[in-house]
Structures are given as structure tokens and as C-alpha cells.
Design an enzyme around this catalytic site. Structure first.
Site, PDB file in Angstrom:
ATOM      1  N   SER A 168       0.857  -1.196   0.000  1.00  0.00           N
ATOM      2  CA  SER A 168       0.000   0.000   0.000  1.00  0.00           C
ATOM      3  C   SER A 168       0.885   1.236   0.000  1.00  0.00           C
ATOM      4  O   SER A 168       2.044   1.192   0.445  1.00  0.00           O
ATOM      5  CB  SER A 168      -0.856   0.001   1.271  1.00  0.00           C
ATOM      6  OG  SER A 168      -1.470   1.262   1.476  1.00  0.00           O
ATOM      7  N   TYR A 193      -1.456  -0.578  10.517  1.00  0.00           N
ATOM      8  CA  TYR A 193      -1.722  -0.963   9.122  1.00  0.00           C
ATOM      9  C   TYR A 193      -0.525  -0.571   8.247  1.00  0.00           C
ATOM     10  O   TYR A 193      -0.007  -1.390   7.486  1.00  0.00           O
ATOM     11  CB  TYR A 193      -3.009  -0.307   8.608  1.00  0.00           C
ATOM     12  CG  TYR A 193      -3.260  -0.631   7.150  1.00  0.00           C
ATOM     13  CD1 TYR A 193      -3.569  -1.928   6.748  1.00  0.00           C
ATOM     14  CD2 TYR A 193      -3.132   0.341   6.156  1.00  0.00           C
ATOM     15  CE1 TYR A 193      -3.755  -2.240   5.397  1.00  0.00           C
ATOM     16  CE2 TYR A 193      -3.319   0.039   4.809  1.00  0.00           C
ATOM     17  CZ  TYR A 193      -3.634  -1.257   4.443  1.00  0.00           C
ATOM     18  OH  TYR A 193      -3.807  -1.572   3.116  1.00  0.00           O
TER      19      TYR A 193
HETATM   20  P1  NDP Z   1     -11.393  -6.219   0.213  1.00  0.00           P
HETATM   21  O1  NDP Z   1     -11.867  -6.072   1.615  1.00  0.00           O
HETATM   22  O2  NDP Z   1     -12.354  -5.984  -0.884  1.00  0.00           O
HETATM   23  O3  NDP Z   1     -10.730  -7.681   0.029  1.00  0.00           O
HETATM   24  C1  NDP Z   1      -9.922  -8.235   1.027  1.00  0.00           C
HETATM   25  C2  NDP Z   1      -9.752  -9.716   0.760  1.00  0.00           C
HETATM   26  O4  NDP Z   1      -8.900 -10.257   1.784  1.00  0.00           O
HETATM   27  C3  NDP Z   1     -11.062 -10.477   0.803  1.00  0.00           C
HETATM   28  O5  NDP Z   1     -11.131 -11.355  -0.294  1.00  0.00           O
HETATM   29  C4  NDP Z   1     -10.988 -11.245   2.098  1.00  0.00           C
HETATM   30  O6  NDP Z   1     -11.622 -12.520   1.970  1.00  0.00           O
HETATM   31  C5  NDP Z   1      -9.479 -11.452   2.259  1.00  0.00           C
HETATM   32  N1  NDP Z   1      -9.136 -11.693   3.654  1.00  0.00           N
HETATM   33  C6  NDP Z   1      -9.146 -10.811   4.689  1.00  0.00           C
HETATM   34  N2  NDP Z   1      -8.860 -11.429   5.838  1.00  0.00           N
HETATM   35  C7  NDP Z   1      -8.683 -12.751   5.536  1.00  0.00           C
HETATM   36  C8  NDP Z   1      -8.395 -13.908   6.298  1.00  0.00           C
HETATM   37  N3  NDP Z   1      -8.211 -13.859   7.626  1.00  0.00           N
HETATM   38  N4  NDP Z   1      -8.303 -15.099   5.664  1.00  0.00           N
HETATM   39  C9  NDP Z   1      -8.475 -15.170   4.329  1.00  0.00           C
HETATM   40  N5  NDP Z   1      -8.741 -14.114   3.535  1.00  0.00           N
HETATM   41  C10 NDP Z   1      -8.855 -12.917   4.153  1.00  0.00           C
HETATM   42  O7  NDP Z   1     -10.152  -5.231   0.089  1.00  0.00           O
HETATM   43  P2  NDP Z   1      -9.120  -4.937  -1.129  1.00  0.00           P
HETATM   44  O8  NDP Z   1      -9.392  -5.758  -2.302  1.00  0.00           O
HETATM   45  O9  NDP Z   1      -9.064  -3.476  -1.266  1.00  0.00           O
HETATM   46  O10 NDP Z   1      -7.771  -5.383  -0.404  1.00  0.00           O
HETATM   47  C11 NDP Z   1      -6.856  -6.294  -0.962  1.00  0.00           C
HETATM   48  C12 NDP Z   1      -5.464  -5.902  -0.495  1.00  0.00           C
HETATM   49  O11 NDP Z   1      -5.155  -4.624  -0.991  1.00  0.00           O
HETATM   50  C13 NDP Z   1      -5.303  -5.817   1.023  1.00  0.00           C
HETATM   51  O12 NDP Z   1      -4.050  -6.380   1.363  1.00  0.00           O
HETATM   52  C14 NDP Z   1      -5.305  -4.312   1.290  1.00  0.00           C
HETATM   53  O13 NDP Z   1      -4.572  -3.988   2.446  1.00  0.00           O
HETATM   54  C15 NDP Z   1      -4.651  -3.805   0.045  1.00  0.00           C
HETATM   55  N6  NDP Z   1      -4.871  -2.419  -0.316  1.00  0.00           N
HETATM   56  C16 NDP Z   1      -6.144  -1.914  -0.507  1.00  0.00           C
HETATM   57  C17 NDP Z   1      -6.309  -0.593  -0.886  1.00  0.00           C
HETATM   58  C18 NDP Z   1      -7.650   0.029  -1.066  1.00  0.00           C
HETATM   59  O14 NDP Z   1      -7.741   1.272  -1.023  1.00  0.00           O
HETATM   60  N7  NDP Z   1      -8.711  -0.730  -1.298  1.00  0.00           N
HETATM   61  C19 NDP Z   1      -5.154   0.262  -1.176  1.00  0.00           C
HETATM   62  C20 NDP Z   1      -3.882  -0.365  -0.915  1.00  0.00           C
HETATM   63  C21 NDP Z   1      -3.765  -1.648  -0.538  1.00  0.00           C
HETATM   64  P3  NDP Z   1     -12.661 -13.141   3.013  1.00  0.00           P
HETATM   65  O15 NDP Z   1     -13.266 -12.005   3.789  1.00  0.00           O
HETATM   66  O16 NDP Z   1     -13.652 -13.880   2.170  1.00  0.00           O
HETATM   67  O17 NDP Z   1     -11.818 -14.055   3.836  1.00  0.00           O
HETATM   68  C1  8X3 Z   2      -5.088   1.370   1.633  1.00  0.00           C
HETATM   69  C2  8X3 Z   2      -4.803   2.753   1.202  1.00  0.00           C
HETATM   70  O1  8X3 Z   2      -4.462   5.111   2.027  1.00  0.00           O
HETATM   71  O2  8X3 Z   2      -6.310   3.835   2.970  1.00  0.00           O
HETATM   72  O3  8X3 Z   2      -3.923   0.654   1.801  1.00  0.00           O
HETATM   73  O4  8X3 Z   2      -4.040   3.326   3.600  1.00  0.00           O
HETATM   74  S1  8X3 Z   2      -4.901   3.788   2.512  1.00  0.00           S
END
Ligand code: NDP
Ligand code: 8X3
Length: 250
Positions: free
Chosen positions: A136, A149
Site C-alpha cells: 500500500s 496498518y
Molecule cells: P477487500 O476487503 O475488498 O478484500 C480483502 C480480501 O482479503 C477479501 O477477499 C478477504 O476474503 C481477504 N481476507 C481478509 N482477511 C482474511 C483472512 N483472515 N483469511 C483469508 N482471507 C482474508 O479489500 P481490497 O481488495 O481493497 O484489499 C486487498 C489488499 O489490498 C489488502 O491487502 C489491502 O490492504 C490492500 N490495499 C487496498 C487498498 C484500497 O484502497 N482498497 C489500497 C492499498 C492496498 P474473506 O473475507 O472472504 O476471507
Molecule cells: C489502503 C490505502 O491510504 O487507505 O492501503 O491506507 S490507505
């Protein structure tokens, strides 16, 4: 030859879009996540010959190992690992934060990622495969309430560089993707299901989408095999930086 990728967090957001992007181009995908119903939807939409669903909590090491053992032969040769499962919980400043939430972020974003990567490295080395770790912008740029985070994502980015060093000579490529604001279920999860807070955050911002990140992962993974993209940092045009703060009361 058909290639195979394993994506964690494939039930939503970046992970689901990544599975859809790669499968639409002919790859097979091992799709992981806790919500088995979402994985079943992927199988129904894309076909059982293209999707192997793996429902487990990444924090449960025994369940993870059992799921890896049960991967069927057509999906066994792994070309790409996308470590994407992760979450932020809460936005409270450190002095008011919930320790259980901190631990859950560390367990999910750090410990589980390390455990899965360690388990799959032999297969990836055998195939001269690739690893894409989803970090991120929070890894680099601190913001109020980002505390643990951001720390977990800094770990992910630094681990990726370390893996590049250790995997020198194996042909395995390693990339960190560092996105900024993207509309997924991320903020719903972070706020404990507050739809209004999530909608308000993204309103009028033209945020990035899961498809944008999936396209980036596709690009990184499909470059000629002599090229390694070390890090991709990307934001929507609507997002940029704000500076330092100064307290005048001290
Ligand atoms: P979502 O919440 O849409 O997706 C998160 C995914 O992670 C889900 O499929 C969830 O599956 C899975 N997950 C979470 N906890 C667990 C667990 N304990 N076991 C198995 N699977 C798990 O978020 P994003 O798609 O946005 O996030 C994906 C990645 O991108 C993350 O690492 C996030 O930190 C990162 N990110 C997101 C940003 C944003 O602004 N959206 C920006 C930068 C980074 P389920 O709940 O079915 O288990
Ligand atoms: C998710 C992006 O800016 O909310 O990783 O931390 S931010």
C-alpha cells in the site's frame, strides 16, 4: 501451456478482479478466501476447469497447509503467487487503538503472508515463477490512524526486496504493488461495516478499482521473463500528498 496463479483474498476487490483478469486470458486460478459462497460464485462464473476454490482463513496455518495439500493436479504447477489478502481495522490514533485489531492486522497482513510464501517458495523456484505482494502507499506515507496498518505494509514492501535478494539466480521474480485509494470492500471492513462511511470516503473521487489493480498485476506478471518490476506505486489522480503537522501547544 496454461499457467496457474494462486490469489489470496479472491472473494472481493483486487483479488477477485485479478482472478477474473487472468482467467479471461486463459490462466487457471486457485482462488482463496474465507467466504466459500463467493468462491463458489467464481467457479460457477468461470468454470471448474479454470478455478480451484480454497476456502480457509489465512491465519489458520493448519487449514492453509491442508488446502495446499488438496490442490488437484491440474492446478499444482504454480507460476504466480499473488499475496493479496489483507485488511485495515480502525482509524484510531495509536493511543486509543484496539490491540486486538492491531494483532489481527499483523496476523493477516504479515504472519499469514510469510507463512504462505514460505510454503510455496519451493514450487515457485521449480517453475521459475513470480510473486506479487500487495502492499500500500501506507507503507511509505504515514497518515493519522494508519499506525499498525502502515507498519504491516512497510513490512510487506521490505520483505519483497529481501526476497529479491535471496531468490537471486533462481529466476523467480518479485514485485510489490503499492496502491492508494481504491474502492473495494476495504473501507467497509475497516469501519466495521459502516456503508455510509465507505460511500462518503469514495464519493466524487473517481477512485481506482479492482480492475485497475488487476491490470497492473497482469502487466507485471506478463512482461518478458528477464524483467523484474520491483515496485509499482499507484494512486487515482484525485489523491495526492499532504504535508507534516506542527503542534503549537507544546
Ligand atoms: P477487500 O476487503 O475488498 O478484500 C480483502 C480480501 O482479503 C477479501 O477477499 C478477504 O476474503 C481477504 N481476507 C481478509 N482477511 C482474511 C483472512 N483472515 N483469511 C483469508 N482471507 C482474508 O479489500 P481490497 O481488495 O481493497 O484489499 C486487498 C489488499 O489490498 C489488502 O491487502 C489491502 O490492504 C490492500 N490495499 C487496498 C487498498 C484500497 O484502497 N482498497 C489500497 C492499498 C492496498 P474473506 O473475507 O472472504 O476471507
Ligand atoms: C489502503 C490505502 O491510504 O487507505 O492501503 O491506507 S490507505
Amino acid at each position: 501451456m496454461t499457467k496457474t496463479l494462486l490469489v489470496t483474498g479472491a472473494t472481493s476487490g483486487f483479488g477477485r478482479a485479478t482472478v477474473e483478469r487472468f482467467v479471461s486470458a486463459g490462466w487457471r486460478a486457485i482462488a482463496c478466501g474465507r467466504r466459500a459462497d463467493r468462491l463458489a460464485e467464481l467457479v460457477a462464473a468461470l468454470g471448474p476447469e479454470k478455478i480451484h476454490p480454497c476456502a480457509f482463513d489465512v491465519r489458520d496455518e493448519a487449514a492453509m497447509r491442508a488446502a495446499l495439500e488438496a490442490i488437484p493436479a491440474p492446478f499444482a504447477d504454480l507460476d504466480l503467487l499473488v499475496n493479496n489478502a489483507g485488511l485495515a481495522l480502525g482509524t484510531a490514533p495509536a493511543q486509543h487503538a484496539d490491540l486486538a485489531q492491531w494483532r489481527q492486522m499483523i496476523d493477516t497482513n504479515v504472519t499469514a503472508l510469510v507463512t504462505l510464501t514460505h510454503a510455496l517458495l519451493p514450487r515457485l523456484i521449480e517453475r521459475r515463477g513470480a510473486i506479487v505482494n500487495v502492499s500500500s502507499v501506507a507503507a511509505t506515507y504515514p497518515y493519522l490512524g494508519g499506525n499498525v496498518y502502515g507498519g504491516t505494509k512497510a513490512f510487506v514492501s521490505q520483505l519483497s526486496l529481501g526476497l529479491r535478494s535471496d531468490l537471486h539466480g533462481t529466476g523467480v521474480r518479485v514485485t510489490t504493488i503499492e496502491p492508494g485509494l481504491a474502492e473495494t470492500e476495504f473501507t467497509l471492513v475497516r469501519t466495521g461495516g459502516n456503508r455510509e462511511a465507505s460511500d462518503t470516503l469514495y464519493a466524487g473521487t473517481s477512485p481506482m478499482t479492482g480492475a485497475d489493480i488487476a491490470e497492473c498485476i497482469w502487466w507485471v506478471a506478463n512482461l518478458p521473463s528477464h524483467l523484474n518490476i520491483n515496485r509499482v506505486e499507484l494512486m487515482p489522480v484525485s489523491q495526492s500528498f499532504a504535508g507534516f503537522q506542527v503542534a503549537r501547544t507544546l
